[in-house]
Design a protein around this motif. Structure first.
Motif, PDB file in Angstrom:
ATOM      1  N   GLN A   1      46.301  44.256  36.428  1.00 47.70           N
ATOM      2  CA  GLN A   1      46.408  44.218  38.002  1.00 47.70           C
ATOM      3  C   GLN A   1      45.775  45.157  38.696  1.00 47.70           C
ATOM      4  OE1 GLN A   1      46.673  40.670  37.967  1.00 47.70           O
ATOM      5  NE2 GLN A   1      47.870  40.988  40.019  1.00 47.70           N
TER       6      GLN A   1
ATOM      7  N   ASN B   1      44.149  36.765  39.654  1.00 45.75           N
ATOM      8  CA  ASN B   1      44.778  37.733  40.265  1.00 45.75           C
ATOM      9  C   ASN B   1      46.312  37.204  40.628  1.00 45.75           C
ATOM     10  OD1 ASN B   1      45.582  39.740  42.802  1.00 45.75           O
ATOM     11  ND2 ASN B   1      44.439  40.818  41.215  1.00 45.75           N
TER      12      ASN B   1
ATOM     13  N   SER C   1      42.077  44.417  38.214  1.00 45.88           N
ATOM     14  CA  SER C   1      41.451  43.148  38.737  1.00 45.88           C
ATOM     15  C   SER C   1      41.539  43.472  40.338  1.00 45.88           C
ATOM     16  CB  SER C   1      42.268  42.120  38.508  1.00 45.88           C
ATOM     17  OG  SER C   1      43.791  42.363  39.114  1.00 45.88           O
TER      18      SER C   1
ATOM     19  N   THR D   1      48.400  45.857  42.237  1.00 41.45           N
ATOM     20  CA  THR D   1      46.745  45.425  42.707  1.00 41.45           C
ATOM     21  C   THR D   1      46.502  46.686  43.674  1.00 41.45           C
ATOM     22  OG1 THR D   1      47.496  43.121  42.326  1.00 41.45           O
ATOM     23  CG2 THR D   1      45.350  43.572  43.368  1.00 41.45           C
TER      24      THR D   1
END
Length: 418
Positions: free
Chosen positions: A30, A129, A33, A156
Motif C-alpha cells: 500500500q 488499492n 501503490s 497508503t
C-alpha cells in the motif's frame, strides 16, 4: 497456557500469526501503490485540459480511471473469490502499471484518444488499492476488523502524500527524457504499481482469504457441524445496503470536488506545486486518520461513524465554496475535511459490508460493492467538469456537501428495519 482460539489445522498457521504477516505485506504494497494512486489525481485533469484546450471535459480523466476501476473491481473480486487475494491484487496492480505506461505514451504522442484509453486501464490500480483493505479484514477478529482495515488504509498515506509532492521533480525527469512534464507523475505511478504487484505476488503467503476459509472449515468440524451464522439474510441485507450506500455517496462527493480543485487552482494562477500540496494534504486526510476511525467504528459502531462522514463532507463543501481562489491554505483545509469525510465513510461502510457478507461469498460481494463505488466516482468525476463549467466551483462544492447528507435518512431507515 490460555488458548487464544481454536487451533489451526495441521500445517496451517494460526490466525494471529498469519494476520501479522498479511498486514505487514499489505502495508508494504500500500505504501508503494499510494504513490501510483496520487498521480492521476494530481495531473490527470491537467493533461486532458492541455490536450483538449478546454475545461469542459477536464473531469473525464477522473471519470475514466474510476470507470476502469469499476471493471477492475469485478475482475479482482472474481479472481479473489476463485483463487484468493494474492493473484487478484497482484494482477490488479500490474494492470495499473500498464495503464500508467499508456498515459506516458499518450502524453508523448499528444494523443487524447490514447490518453483516455490508458486512463481507463490505469484505473485498475485505484480499484486494487481499495480492494486491499478487504484482505486486511479476512483474518481479523470481528471486534477488530475496522482496525485491521484502517491499518491497510493508513499505509497508503506515505505514498499518497509523497506522490503529489513529486509532481514537479518527476516533471523535470520527464523533460530530461523528452516527455511532457505532466507525464512525470505517471513514471512514478508505473514503477510503484509494478513493485506493489511484485511484493504481493512474492510475499502474500498464506493467502488471507483462502486461510480464513480453511480455518472456518476446521472450526465447523470441531463444533460438530454447528455453524455460527452472522444472522439471517433478511437481517443482513439492510446492513449491506447501508454500507454500500455510505461508500457510494462519500466516493461520489469526494471525487467530484477533488477532481476539479487542481483545475480551479490552475485557472486562478496556481502552479502544479501548489495544487500538488493541496492534493497531498487531501490524500493524507483520506488515509492518515484511519487508525482513529477504525477504533471509533469498533467502539461506537459503524452507523454512528457513517453519520459523521455525511456531516464532515457537508462542512468540507461549505469551506471549499467559501475559500478565496487565491488562498492555498483554505483550499487545503477544505480538501483535508473532504478526505476525512471520505475516510469515515469508507471505514464504516467497509466494516458493515465485511460483517454482513458471508465468508463463502465475501470477495464477490465486496467486488460488486466496489463496482458501485467506482461508478459513483466516475459519475462524480464526469459531472464535476460540467457543473464547474456552467455554475462554478462553489456550486459544485455546495451541491456535493448537501448530497452527502443523504446518508442520514438511510441510517434512520436501516435502524427501523432491524
Amino acid at each position: 497456557m490460555t488458548s487464544t482460539g481454536p487451533a489451526a489445522p495441521t500445517g496451517i498457521p494460526t490466525r494471529s500469526e498469519a494476520q501479522r504477516r498479511v498486514l505487514t505485506v499489505l502495508v508494504t504494497s500500500q505504501i508503494l501503490s499510494g504513490a501510483g494512486l496520487a498521480a492521476g489525481i494530481t495531473v490527470g485533469a491537467l493533461l486532458a485540459q492541455d490536450m483538449l484546450g478546454s475545461t469542459d471535459l477536464a473531469g473525464l480523466p477522473s471519470a475514466l480511471f474510476t470507470a476502469g476501476s469499476a471493471l477492475a473491481a469485478v475482475a479482482v473480486g472474481r479472481v479473489s473469490q476463485a483463487r484468493g487475494r494474492r493473484p487478484g491484487l497482484a494482477a490488479g496492480y500490474l494492470t495499473g502499471a500498464v495503464g500508467s505506461a499508456g498515459v506516458i505514451a499518450a502524453a508523448a504522442l499528444d494523443n487524447p484518444v490514447l490518453l483516455f484509453i490508458a486512463l481507463f486501464v490505469y484505473g485498475a490500480g485505484t480499484a486494487t488499492n481499495l480492494q486491499a483493505r478487504y484482505a486486511g479484514a479476512d483474518l481479523a477478529a470481528p471486534a477488530h476488523r475496522a482496525r485491521a482495515v484502517s491499518t491497510v488504509l493508513v499505509a497508503t498515506t506515505l505514498g499518497g502524500v509523497v506522490g503529489p509532492n513529486l509532481a514537479a521533480p518527476t516533471g523535470t525527469l520527464a523533460g530530461h527524457l523528452g516527455l511532457p512534464a505532466l507525464a512525470g507523475p505517471f513514471l512514478l505511478a508505473g514503477a510503484a504499481y509494478a513493485l506493489a504487484a511484485l511484493v504481493l505476488a512474492g510475499w502474500l503467503r498464506p493467502d488471507p482469504l483462502l486461510l480464513a476459509r480453511a480455518l472456518q472449515r476446521e472450526e465447523r468440524a470441531q463444533a460438530s457441524g454447528v455453524v455460527a451464522a452472522s444472522g439471517p439474510e433478511q437481517a443482513r441485507r439492510p446492513v449491506l445496503l447501508l454500507g454500500a450506500l455510505t461508500m457510494i455517496l462519500t466516493q461520489l462527493v469526494m471525487v467530484a470536488i477533488m477532481t476539479m480543485t487542481p483545475v480551479h487552482m490552475h485557472d486562478h494562477g496556481h502552479g502544479t506545486g501548489a495544487s500538488g500540496l493541496v492534493i497531498a494534504v487531501h490524500v493524507g486526510s483520506m488515509y492518515l486518520p484511519s487508525p482513529l476511525t477504525g477504533r471509533l467504528v469498533d467502539r461506537h459502531g459503524p452507523t454512528a461513524v457513517a453519520a459523521a462522514s455525511g456531516l464532515t463532507l457537508l462542512t468540507a463543501g461549505l469551506f471549499a465554496a467559501a475559500a478565496p481562489a487565491d488562498s492555498v491554505g483554505l483550499l487545503a483545509l477544505a480538501l483535508a475535511l473532504l478526505g476525512l469525510g471520505w475516510n469515515l465513510g469508507l471505514v464504516s461502510g467497509t466494516a458493515m459490508i465485511t460483517d454482513a457478507a458471508p465468508l463463502a461469498t465475501r470477495a464477490r460481494t465486496q467486488g460488486t460493492v466496489d463496482v458501485a463505488i467506482a461508478v459513483a466516482g466516475a459519475t462524480g468525476g464526469l459531472a464535476s467538469g460540467l457543473v464547474v463549467s456552467t455554475g462554478g466551483y462553489a456550486v459544485l462544492s455546495l451541491a456535493g456537501g448537501l448530497l452527502a447528507l443523504a446518508v442520514l435518512p438511510a441510517i434512520a431507515a436501516t435502524a427501523k428495519s432491524r
